[in-house]
Design an enzyme around this catalytic site. Structure first.
Site, short mmCIF file in Angstrom:
data_model
loop_
_atom_site.label_atom_id
_atom_site.label_comp_id
_atom_site.label_asym_id
_atom_site.label_seq_id
_atom_site.Cartn_x
_atom_site.Cartn_y
_atom_site.Cartn_z
N HIS A 17 0.86 -1.20 0.00
CA HIS A 17 0.00 0.00 0.00
C HIS A 17 0.89 1.24 0.00
CE1 HIS A 17 -3.85 2.14 1.41
NE2 HIS A 17 -2.95 3.10 1.21
N HIS A 19 1.51 5.42 -1.67
CA HIS A 19 1.15 6.60 -2.46
C HIS A 19 2.41 7.21 -3.05
CE1 HIS A 19 -2.98 6.68 -0.87
NE2 HIS A 19 -2.41 6.19 0.22
N ARG A 21 2.14 9.65 -5.66
CA ARG A 21 1.80 10.95 -6.27
C ARG A 21 2.26 11.00 -7.73
NH1 ARG A 21 -1.33 10.90 -2.00
NH2 ARG A 21 -0.47 11.78 -0.12
N ASN A 45 -5.18 7.45 -6.07
CA ASN A 45 -5.88 8.69 -5.71
C ASN A 45 -5.10 9.94 -6.12
OD1 ASN A 45 -3.96 8.13 -3.68
ND2 ASN A 45 -5.11 9.23 -2.12
N LYS A 103 -9.31 -0.12 -6.01
CA LYS A 103 -9.32 0.53 -4.70
C LYS A 103 -10.66 1.21 -4.46
CE LYS A 103 -7.82 2.08 -0.80
NZ LYS A 103 -6.75 2.99 -0.46
N HIS A 178 -4.65 -0.54 5.84
CA HIS A 178 -4.19 0.23 6.99
C HIS A 178 -5.13 0.15 8.20
CE1 HIS A 178 -6.87 2.95 4.92
NE2 HIS A 178 -5.96 3.40 4.09
N LEU A 223 -5.18 9.20 7.90
CA LEU A 223 -6.47 8.52 7.96
C LEU A 223 -6.29 7.07 7.54
CD1 LEU A 223 -8.69 11.38 6.55
CD2 LEU A 223 -8.85 10.35 8.83
N ASP A 251 1.39 2.61 3.55
CA ASP A 251 0.54 3.79 3.38
C ASP A 251 1.37 5.07 3.44
OD1 ASP A 251 -1.74 5.25 2.89
OD2 ASP A 251 -2.38 5.31 4.98
N HIS A 255 3.01 14.58 1.72
CA HIS A 255 2.37 15.88 1.48
C HIS A 255 3.43 16.94 1.74
CE1 HIS A 255 -1.83 14.55 1.23
NE2 HIS A 255 -1.53 13.67 2.18
N ALA A 267 -4.27 14.81 5.35
CA ALA A 267 -4.02 13.56 6.07
C ALA A 267 -2.97 12.76 5.33
CB ALA A 267 -5.31 12.76 6.15
#
Ligand code: NCD
Ligand code: ZN
Length: 356
Positions: A17, A19, A21, A45, A103, A178, A223, A251, A255, A267
């Site tokens: 899992h 991210h 970007r 996402n 997802k 998560h 989150l 996860d 950011h 988050a």
């Protein structure tokens, strides 16, 4: 696996899992992941989200382009479910080997989830197709309901949505992503061999106090939000238990500083630069280093029906201080930075880059 007082050698892990970007941020954050992990499930996402086969192919290409020479790294792509996702797209993407999984973000449950699923019933035909194809469903398991306390949203999601979904689609392979609660641990452990869960490093290290230590600490906001201490303890037990339904998923969710520190901060916790070291610390504290390889490198591939990695990585017992910033570079110029998980703290284990 090979364990001694000051060295751990394990099969190369995978991150189930992640991210990454896009653009310059992606180019920077893929580096710490591909340095350690052989494969990663890449979350869809983005803005706009990955909802077509072509956008997943293009995104995968951009990621592969950014992987440093010499690193072997396979991004496993996911498709973002919306209320009107077409079964044909799922079928085509999965059968072409582009979509590894789909997802499910309940609409407005987390970062970039505004276009997610409003009503689960709207995707039942898509889910039925996934069950038939053997395509895994990855779930952000929180209800979006203002009447439900934010700390109860995972538990209520399991009761209201996950349980009925598994009853309706008994052959569907599902990962509850998560997990953050004792209730999720119990549910995943006791319900079905087709259900598994990922556990992040941060939920093993922090409880909800971390967000309020001496002030409002947005670096610890993610989150699902971290819960009470009893939940953290349950997650540590689960991760180190040797139960094959629990495996590694960082996860890692970068950011930029300015988006974390705004009046409505994003988050997400960026843990990629020290993820394996962070997990190793937990397993050591739990006197379960002998379970690290199974959690990090075996249970995930077993669940997904993939071969385990043949390569190995090595960690040495060498305390190191985590830098307070992860600098991003554009051209040759530093531009923004991200604060990594464990910033300013000392971790006991370090990746031995010269091993192999
Ligand atoms: C993730 C992100 O930033 O994309 N944030 C987070 O807090 N985990 C989204 C998610 O996985 O919920
Ligand atoms: Zn995530």
């Amino acid at each position: 696996m090979n364990l001694s007082q000051d060295r751990i050698i394990i099969r190369q892990p995978d991150d189930w899992h992640l991210h990454l970007r896009d653009g310059d941020v992606m180019k920077a954050v893929v580096v710490p992941t591909s340095r350690v992990f052989r494969r990663a499930v890449v979350m869809p996402n983005l803005q706009p989200p990955i909802t077509s086969v072509q956008s997943a192919i293009d995104y995968r290409q951009r990621i592969l382009h950014a992987v440093p020479k010499g690193d072997l790294f396979t991004p496993l792509m996911t498709v973002y479910l919306t209320d009107n996702i077409s079964t044909e797209i799922l079928r085509e993407g999965f059968q072409k080997g582009v979509f590894f999984a789909a997802k499910l973000y309940p609409a407005n449950s987390t970062t970039n989830s505004a276009l997610g699923v409003i009503n689960l019933e709207n995707i039942f035909s898509a889910v039925e197709t996934m069950e038939e194809l053997g395509m895994p469903l990855l779930i952000h398991g929180e209800v979006v309901d203002d009447s439900i306390d934010i700390f109860d949203r995972e538990k209520v999601f399991i009761e209201r949505h996950l349980h009925p979904l598994l009853n309706r689609f008994p052959a569907l392979r599902v990962v509850l992503e998560h997990i953050t609660t004792e209730e999720a641990v119990e549910y995943v452990k006791t319900t079905s061999a087709k259900l598994a869960a990922t556990i992040t490093p941060h939920h093993l290290h922090i409880n909800r106090n971390a967000m309020f230590q001496g002030g409002l600490r947005s670096d610890f906001f993610c989150l699902p939000v971290a819960k009470r201490e009893r939940h953290r303890i349950a997650l540590r037990r689960a991760a180190t238990s040797g139960e094959s339904c629990f495996f590694l998923g960082t996860d890692s969710a970068p950011h930029l500083r300015e988006s974390k520190e705004s009046s409505c901060g994003c988050a997400g916790i960026f843990n990629a630069p020290n993820a394996i070291e962070s997990y190793a610390q937990v397993f050591e504290e739990e006197e379960a280093l002998d379970q690290l390889e199974a959690f990090a490198s075996v249970f995930g591939p077993n669940f997904y029906g993939l071969p385990v990695n043949e390569e190995v990585i090595s960690l040495i017992k060498k305390p190191h201080v985590i830098p307070s910033q992860f600098q991003l570079i554009k051209g040759d110029k530093p531009f923004e930075y991200i604060v990594p998980f464990h910033a300013g703290e000392t971790l006991n284990w370090s990746l031995d880059k010269n091993y192999n």
